[in-house]
Design a protein around this motif. Structure first.
Motif, PDB file in Angstrom:
ATOM      1  N   ARG A 207      49.185  17.298   3.042  1.00 24.34           N
ATOM      2  CA  ARG A 207      50.442  17.489   2.006  1.00 24.34           C
ATOM      3  C   ARG A 207      49.276  16.369   1.099  1.00 24.34           C
ATOM      4  O   ARG A 207      48.800  15.278   2.413  1.00 24.34           O
ATOM      5  CB  ARG A 207      51.118  17.813   1.604  1.00 24.34           C
ATOM      6  CG  ARG A 207      52.447  16.334   1.941  1.00 24.34           C
ATOM      7  CD  ARG A 207      52.885  15.703   1.306  1.00 24.34           C
ATOM      8  NE  ARG A 207      53.987  15.170   1.746  1.00 24.34           N
ATOM      9  CZ  ARG A 207      55.396  14.141   0.948  1.00 24.34           C
ATOM     10  NH1 ARG A 207      55.999  14.877  -0.438  1.00 24.34           N
ATOM     11  NH2 ARG A 207      55.786  13.603   1.276  1.00 24.34           N
ATOM     12  N   ARG A 217      53.783  12.701  -7.477  1.00 25.85           N
ATOM     13  CA  ARG A 217      54.431  13.800  -7.745  1.00 25.85           C
ATOM     14  C   ARG A 217      53.419  14.165  -5.936  1.00 25.85           C
ATOM     15  O   ARG A 217      52.482  13.833  -5.742  1.00 25.85           O
ATOM     16  CB  ARG A 217      52.602  14.673  -8.609  1.00 25.85           C
ATOM     17  CG  ARG A 217      53.188  16.012  -8.588  1.00 25.85           C
ATOM     18  CD  ARG A 217      53.098  16.665  -9.765  1.00 25.85           C
ATOM     19  NE  ARG A 217      53.099  18.085  -9.491  1.00 25.85           N
ATOM     20  CZ  ARG A 217      53.262  19.167 -10.720  1.00 25.85           C
ATOM     21  NH1 ARG A 217      52.571  18.798 -12.035  1.00 25.85           N
ATOM     22  NH2 ARG A 217      53.443  20.657 -10.277  1.00 25.85           N
ATOM     23  N   SER A 218      54.291  15.410  -5.472  1.00 22.43           N
ATOM     24  CA  SER A 218      53.193  15.544  -3.877  1.00 22.43           C
ATOM     25  C   SER A 218      52.709  17.743  -4.386  1.00 22.43           C
ATOM     26  O   SER A 218      53.775  18.014  -4.886  1.00 22.43           O
ATOM     27  CB  SER A 218      54.742  16.052  -3.161  1.00 22.43           C
ATOM     28  OG  SER A 218      54.929  16.150  -1.737  1.00 22.43           O
ATOM     29  N   TYR A 219      51.539  17.427  -3.355  1.00 25.28           N
ATOM     30  CA  TYR A 219      51.146  18.440  -3.869  1.00 25.28           C
ATOM     31  C   TYR A 219      51.380  18.637  -1.907  1.00 25.28           C
ATOM     32  O   TYR A 219      50.898  17.980  -1.506  1.00 25.28           O
ATOM     33  CB  TYR A 219      49.908  18.773  -4.236  1.00 25.28           C
ATOM     34  CG  TYR A 219      49.928  18.007  -5.806  1.00 25.28           C
ATOM     35  CD1 TYR A 219      49.289  19.169  -6.352  1.00 25.28           C
ATOM     36  CD2 TYR A 219      49.957  16.606  -6.074  1.00 25.28           C
ATOM     37  CE1 TYR A 219      48.936  18.438  -7.883  1.00 25.28           C
ATOM     38  CE2 TYR A 219      50.019  16.398  -6.911  1.00 25.28           C
ATOM     39  CZ  TYR A 219      49.422  17.294  -8.121  1.00 25.28           C
ATOM     40  OH  TYR A 219      49.901  17.158  -9.485  1.00 25.28           O
ATOM     41  N   TYR A 226      45.182  20.170  -3.405  1.00 26.95           N
ATOM     42  CA  TYR A 226      45.495  19.370  -4.716  1.00 26.95           C
ATOM     43  C   TYR A 226      44.050  19.271  -5.918  1.00 26.95           C
ATOM     44  O   TYR A 226      44.772  19.385  -7.128  1.00 26.95           O
ATOM     45  CB  TYR A 226      45.729  17.725  -3.828  1.00 26.95           C
ATOM     46  CG  TYR A 226      45.482  17.118  -5.337  1.00 26.95           C
ATOM     47  CD1 TYR A 226      46.344  16.244  -5.837  1.00 26.95           C
ATOM     48  CD2 TYR A 226      43.818  16.396  -4.676  1.00 26.95           C
ATOM     49  CE1 TYR A 226      46.194  15.382  -6.690  1.00 26.95           C
ATOM     50  CE2 TYR A 226      43.329  15.430  -5.764  1.00 26.95           C
ATOM     51  CZ  TYR A 226      44.890  14.602  -6.648  1.00 26.95           C
ATOM     52  OH  TYR A 226      44.675  13.475  -7.377  1.00 26.95           O
ATOM     53  N   CYS A 229      44.883  22.321  -8.065  1.00 26.45           N
ATOM     54  CA  CYS A 229      45.806  22.289  -8.383  1.00 26.45           C
ATOM     55  C   CYS A 229      45.581  21.038  -9.639  1.00 26.45           C
ATOM     56  O   CYS A 229      45.938  21.384 -11.207  1.00 26.45           O
ATOM     57  CB  CYS A 229      47.887  21.080  -7.583  1.00 26.45           C
ATOM     58  SG  CYS A 229      47.684  22.526  -6.940  1.00 26.45           S
ATOM     59  N   LYS A 230      45.324  20.097  -9.373  1.00 30.22           N
ATOM     60  CA  LYS A 230      45.165  19.125 -11.043  1.00 30.22           C
ATOM     61  C   LYS A 230      43.639  19.823 -12.094  1.00 30.22           C
ATOM     62  O   LYS A 230      44.379  19.500 -13.093  1.00 30.22           O
ATOM     63  CB  LYS A 230      43.891  18.118  -9.912  1.00 30.22           C
ATOM     64  CG  LYS A 230      45.046  17.281  -9.235  1.00 30.22           C
ATOM     65  CD  LYS A 230      45.966  16.505 -10.066  1.00 30.22           C
ATOM     66  CE  LYS A 230      45.384  15.721 -11.249  1.00 30.22           C
ATOM     67  NZ  LYS A 230      46.341  14.751 -12.089  1.00 30.22           N
ATOM     68  N   GLU A 233      46.234  21.682 -12.847  1.00 27.46           N
ATOM     69  CA  GLU A 233      47.151  20.731 -14.578  1.00 27.46           C
ATOM     70  C   GLU A 233      46.919  20.940 -15.304  1.00 27.46           C
ATOM     71  O   GLU A 233      47.540  20.973 -16.525  1.00 27.46           O
ATOM     72  CB  GLU A 233      48.044  20.148 -13.706  1.00 27.46           C
ATOM     73  CG  GLU A 233      49.365  20.720 -12.403  1.00 27.46           C
ATOM     74  CD  GLU A 233      49.499  19.398 -11.718  1.00 27.46           C
ATOM     75  OE1 GLU A 233      49.100  17.938 -11.742  1.00 27.46           O
ATOM     76  OE2 GLU A 233      50.276  19.357 -10.822  1.00 27.46           O
TER      77      GLU A 233
END
Length: 537
Positions: A207, A217-219, A226, A229-230, A233
């Protein structure tokens, strides 16, 4: 026994000058291999040291279950005289030696504990990691950056800690060293937190936890997960911000229209009252009612505007501060010199016999990548080219101005500010111009007037790069030793772009293949078992 773990509860850290570095961090680090990422200067190293128990939080609690071993990204070799000290076992070996010569002091036995075979274990690990030519007493100052990091990592394996915290452990490691590190970490069964910008290493994590202006913030995945997701986001946050701004604009227009209608009604009422020749007392009452109504409407509009502004502000907070990193193109014309450096039958000091002898001629626009394993003499060769180290034999001539950036940033005076050192390097630029260039590297106005040793590893590298790259007169020969170490991804990409456009001669050492491929190099100088070999890139 409780599983090893680290816990943050409402943790904040305030710097000595009163600035808040981060606030209200809450997170648990368990047995999953975790990578900690974030921009340079955001506070990753401070947080890592806090988790290791070396720095107390300003507020909140940091709890540890089990023993923790912290490996710093910067190792001060002058302060650590030997390989044993670098591996963190010097105290144990000293106690063993005293016991062997008759000591019965309880402190010596406590220092040894159950590690009576530490000398043999250290030598076994050195040999296992291809460092069998070293021993416990080898002076640490003779090691290359890569060798020093490998010995430091051996100390982590020998610590028998329940939880490892490694800060930029792949810096200075060659390709085999990085692969060996990844393999060893994948076999590690206890707690692990790795602070890194190394995408290959982060790809092996279970992770990713990001420290940003928004907190922690945890991914739940590796670096690729990650990164995806970034992107999503940020797109969502920017889209929501634009929606909130559009809503505010639309509502502002509606409020203005309501206000205009209210003023028109008030004006008509006043006009009708005068035309009907109403009594003064009636006109005054009507005026008072109108003003009360206008006042209520004004309060309603003010509250509505405040709510709209708050919604826009909350949306803006979800969009991180992603200020672009900028490096300006260097004003270097192609060198008129046919040769900018020449090594004639040079014998290098402190390097293996196979790569001790070198003859080399560099042209004015030649761009050379220096390639080879740790300890083969790459950094030594750069120091000889820079005139900082004398060869054992042969001659080295550099008829043009050259600038050298070494791995340990020795050119950066730790107690002097970055701005002072920039002024020394460039006397022609105005202070505002120097401040602007430092700001475009992500170094804010407060940091550039503080002692440079108060900066993070990435910020110190940016400062050293600025002093080297923006020197006046500009260099016609750049000698760069691992310039990408410690840099976050945006900074690394900016450095790639700038070096690609540089018109002078360049010699660069890096173990980051992707970085080297993007520099437009013309040649590679490879360290082999038969000596140095120059070949097209």
């Amino acid at each position: 026994m409780t599983s090893p773990g680290l816990t943050l509860e409402g943790v904040s850290h305030v710097l000595p000058d009163g600035r808040t570095l981060f606030t209200d961090l809450n997170e648990q680090f368990d047995l999953r291999r975790t990578g900690l990422v974030g921009r340079n200067g955001i506070g990753k190293t401070v947080l890592a040291r806090m988790l290791a128990g070396q720095v107390p939080p300003t507020t909140g609690r940091c709890m540890r279950s089990g023993s923790v071993y912290y490996l710093a990204q910067q190792v001060s070799l002058p302060a650590i005289p030997t390989v044993a000290g670098l591996a963190g076992v010097q105290a144990t070996l000293d106690a063993l030696e005293r016991i062997e010569t008759g000591s019965t002091a309880p402190g010596d036995f406590d220092a040894v504990g159950d590690r009576w075979d530490m000398h043999q274990r250290l030598q076994h690990e050195l040999e296992h990691h291809g460092l069998g030519y070293l021993d416990a007493a080898t002076p640490a100052c003779t090691l290359s950056g890569g060798e020093a990091m490998r010995v430091s990592l051996i100390g982590a394996w020998l610590s028998d800690a329940d939880f490892l915290i490694l800060d930029e452990p792949s810096n200075h490691l060659d390709r085999p060293g990085r692969q060996a590190l990844i393999a060893q970490l994948q076999c590690w069964s206890r707690g692990l937190l790795v602070v890194s910008h190394d995408r290959q290493l982060l790809e092996t994590m279970a992770r990713i936890v990001e420290l940003s202006s928004l907190g922690l913030r945890s991914y739940g995945g590796n670096y690729s997960f990650y990164a995806q997701c970034k992107v999503q986001e940020r797109q969502n946050a920017v889209r929501q911000l634009e929606q909130r701004k559009h809503e505010r604009q639309r509502e502002e227009q509606s409020l203005r229209e309501q206000h205009e209608r209210q003023q028109q009604r008030q004006a008509r009422g006043n006009r009708h009252g005068h035309e009907a020749n109403q009594a003064r007392i009636l006109l005054d009452r009507q005026k008072a009612r109108s003003e009360t109504s206008a006042g209520k409407l004004h309060q309603q509009h003010a509250a509505a505007r405040e709510q709209l502004a708050r919604r826009v502000h909350e949306a803006a907070r979800q969009v991180e501060d992603d200020m672009a990193i900028v490096l300006h193109a260097l004003p270097v014309a192609p060198s008129s010199q046919r040769r900018v450096a020449e090594l004639d039958a040079v014998v290098l000091p402190f390097v293996p016999a196979a790569t001790r002898h070198v003859s080399l001629t560099l042209g004015g626009q030649q761009r050379v990548g220096l390639v080879g394993p740790n300890g083969c003499g790459k950094s030594t060769l750069l120091k000889v080219l820079a005139g900082q180290l004398q060869p054992l034999a042969g001659t080295c001539r550099t008829p043009v101005k050259g600038i050298h950036l070494d791995q340990r940033l020795a050119s950066l005076a730790p107690q002097r500010s970055v701005l002072e050192q920039m002024r020394d390097a460039n006397r022609t630029a105005t202070e505002s111009a120097l401040r602007m260039r430092l700001a475009q590297l992500g170094l804010d106005a407060r940091k550039i007037v503080e002692p440079s040793d108060s900066l993070s590893g990435g910020e110190r590298l940016k400062a050293a790069l600025a002093c080297v790259l923006y020197a006046d007169p500009p260099a016609q020969l750049l000698l760069l030793d691992e310039p990408g170490n410690h840099l976050d991804l945006p900074s690394l990409q900016a450095l790639e772009t700038m070096l690609r456009s540089y018109q002078g001669a360049l010699v660069v050492v890096s173990h980051d293949d992707a970085f080297m491929d993007r520099l437009g190099l013309t040649h590679r100088l490879v360290a082999t078992g038969q000596g140095w070999r120059l070949e097209p890139w």
